[in-house]
Design a protein around this motif. Structure first.
Motif, PDB file in Angstrom:
ATOM      1  N   MET A   1     -12.221   5.298  26.095  1.00  0.00           N
ATOM      2  CA  MET A   1     -12.157   4.183  25.183  1.00  0.00           C
ATOM      3  C   MET A   1     -11.557   4.685  23.871  1.00  0.00           C
ATOM      4  N   ASN A   2     -10.705   3.877  23.254  1.00  0.00           N
ATOM      5  CA  ASN A   2     -10.151   4.178  21.938  1.00  0.00           C
ATOM      6  C   ASN A   2     -11.068   3.571  20.888  1.00  0.00           C
ATOM      7  N   ILE A   3     -11.495   4.398  19.933  1.00  0.00           N
ATOM      8  CA  ILE A   3     -12.428   3.943  18.895  1.00  0.00           C
ATOM      9  C   ILE A   3     -11.831   4.255  17.529  1.00  0.00           C
ATOM     10  N   PHE A  20     -23.301  10.035   8.558  1.00  0.00           N
ATOM     11  CA  PHE A  20     -23.498   9.210   9.747  1.00  0.00           C
ATOM     12  C   PHE A  20     -22.184   9.004  10.499  1.00  0.00           C
ATOM     13  N   VAL A  21     -21.119   8.629   9.792  1.00  0.00           N
ATOM     14  CA  VAL A  21     -19.830   8.375  10.441  1.00  0.00           C
ATOM     15  C   VAL A  21     -19.278   9.661  11.040  1.00  0.00           C
ATOM     16  N   GLU A  22     -19.410  10.772  10.316  1.00  0.00           N
ATOM     17  CA  GLU A  22     -18.938  12.055  10.847  1.00  0.00           C
ATOM     18  C   GLU A  22     -19.669  12.411  12.142  1.00  0.00           C
ATOM     19  N   ASN A  23     -20.994  12.300  12.144  1.00  0.00           N
ATOM     20  CA  ASN A  23     -21.775  12.618  13.345  1.00  0.00           C
ATOM     21  C   ASN A  23     -21.442  11.681  14.500  1.00  0.00           C
ATOM     22  N   LEU A  24     -21.297  10.392  14.214  1.00  0.00           N
ATOM     23  CA  LEU A  24     -20.993   9.425  15.259  1.00  0.00           C
ATOM     24  C   LEU A  24     -19.603   9.684  15.850  1.00  0.00           C
ATOM     25  N   ALA A  25     -18.614   9.963  15.004  1.00  0.00           N
ATOM     26  CA  ALA A  25     -17.261  10.257  15.489  1.00  0.00           C
ATOM     27  C   ALA A  25     -17.260  11.504  16.366  1.00  0.00           C
ATOM     28  N   ARG A  26     -17.969  12.534  15.937  1.00  0.00           N
ATOM     29  CA  ARG A  26     -18.039  13.781  16.711  1.00  0.00           C
ATOM     30  C   ARG A  26     -18.713  13.540  18.064  1.00  0.00           C
ATOM     31  N   GLN A  27     -19.818  12.803  18.076  1.00  0.00           N
ATOM     32  CA  GLN A  27     -20.533  12.549  19.332  1.00  0.00           C
ATOM     33  C   GLN A  27     -19.703  11.702  20.289  1.00  0.00           C
ATOM     34  N   MET A  28     -18.996  10.703  19.764  1.00  0.00           N
ATOM     35  CA  MET A  28     -18.159   9.868  20.624  1.00  0.00           C
ATOM     36  C   MET A  28     -16.993  10.682  21.193  1.00  0.00           C
ATOM     37  N   ALA A  29     -16.404  11.562  20.387  1.00  0.00           N
ATOM     38  CA  ALA A  29     -15.325  12.428  20.870  1.00  0.00           C
ATOM     39  C   ALA A  29     -15.848  13.409  21.921  1.00  0.00           C
ATOM     40  N   ASP A  47      -9.302  19.132   2.081  1.00  0.00           N
ATOM     41  CA  ASP A  47      -9.219  18.395   3.341  1.00  0.00           C
ATOM     42  C   ASP A  47     -10.344  18.801   4.281  1.00  0.00           C
ATOM     43  N   PHE A  48     -10.791  17.862   5.059  1.00  0.00           N
ATOM     44  CA  PHE A  48     -11.819  18.093   6.056  1.00  0.00           C
ATOM     45  C   PHE A  48     -11.137  18.076   7.411  1.00  0.00           C
ATOM     46  N   THR A  49     -11.314  19.122   8.183  1.00  0.00           N
ATOM     47  CA  THR A  49     -10.696  19.218   9.495  1.00  0.00           C
ATOM     48  C   THR A  49     -11.763  19.105  10.571  1.00  0.00           C
ATOM     49  N   PRO A  50     -11.850  17.947  11.224  1.00  0.00           N
ATOM     50  CA  PRO A  50     -12.858  17.768  12.271  1.00  0.00           C
ATOM     51  C   PRO A  50     -12.399  18.364  13.594  1.00  0.00           C
ATOM     52  N   HIS A  51     -13.326  18.462  14.511  1.00  0.00           N
ATOM     53  CA  HIS A  51     -13.030  18.961  15.853  1.00  0.00           C
ATOM     54  C   HIS A  51     -13.205  17.823  16.848  1.00  0.00           C
ATOM     55  N   GLY A  52     -12.159  17.527  17.584  1.00  0.00           N
ATOM     56  CA  GLY A  52     -12.264  16.550  18.645  1.00  0.00           C
ATOM     57  C   GLY A  52     -11.850  15.134  18.287  1.00  0.00           C
ATOM     58  N   TYR A  53     -11.523  14.870  17.029  1.00  0.00           N
ATOM     59  CA  TYR A  53     -11.080  13.531  16.639  1.00  0.00           C
ATOM     60  C   TYR A  53     -10.121  13.628  15.473  1.00  0.00           C
ATOM     61  N   ARG A  54      -9.405  12.539  15.220  1.00  0.00           N
ATOM     62  CA  ARG A  54      -8.405  12.503  14.152  1.00  0.00           C
ATOM     63  C   ARG A  54      -8.957  11.818  12.905  1.00  0.00           C
ATOM     64  N   VAL A  55      -8.493  12.285  11.763  1.00  0.00           N
ATOM     65  CA  VAL A  55      -8.807  11.622  10.494  1.00  0.00           C
ATOM     66  C   VAL A  55      -7.490  11.261   9.826  1.00  0.00           C
ATOM     67  N   ILE A  56      -7.333   9.985   9.517  1.00  0.00           N
ATOM     68  CA  ILE A  56      -6.160   9.513   8.791  1.00  0.00           C
ATOM     69  C   ILE A  56      -6.613   9.154   7.391  1.00  0.00           C
ATOM     70  N   ARG A  57      -6.033   9.816   6.392  1.00  0.00           N
ATOM     71  CA  ARG A  57      -6.396   9.585   4.984  1.00  0.00           C
ATOM     72  C   ARG A  57      -5.452   8.570   4.366  1.00  0.00           C
ATOM     73  N   CYS A  58      -6.017   7.611   3.638  1.00  0.00           N
ATOM     74  CA  CYS A  58      -5.249   6.530   3.016  1.00  0.00           C
ATOM     75  C   CYS A  58      -5.665   6.386   1.554  1.00  0.00           C
TER      76      CYS A  58
END
Length: 75
Positions: A1-3, A20-29, A47-58
């Motif tokens: 699923m794309n989230i 919360f959003v960081e943990n949820l994104a990591r768990q879903m990935a 910059d914050f570099t997560p593992h397993g998901y993308r972050v787009i900064r705006c």
């Protein structure tokens, strides 16, 4: 699923919503979903570099000031 998570608080900013959003994104990935987080740029922050998901900064969106986060499933 794309989230897609759209949030105004995300690391390196601190706070409950950011964590919360960081943990949820990591768990879903970790469960195999294709996760993208749309978050504001943080002036002077590193910059914050997560593992397993993308972050787009705006640029910061003023109209999101009353919405802590929104999760949308895209098909």
């Amino acid at each position: 699923m794309n989230i897609l998570f759209v949030t105004r608080d995300f690391p390196p900013r601190g706070g409950g919503v950011a964590v919360f959003v960081e943990n949820l994104a990591r768990q879903m990935a970790d469960r195999g979903h294709d996760v993208t987080v749309l978050a504001p740029r943080v002036p002077g922050g590193r910059d914050f570099t997560p593992h397993g998901y993308r972050v787009i900064r705006c640029p910061v969106w003023k109209h999101l000031s009353s919405v802590p986060f929104l999760a949308v499933s895209l098909r």
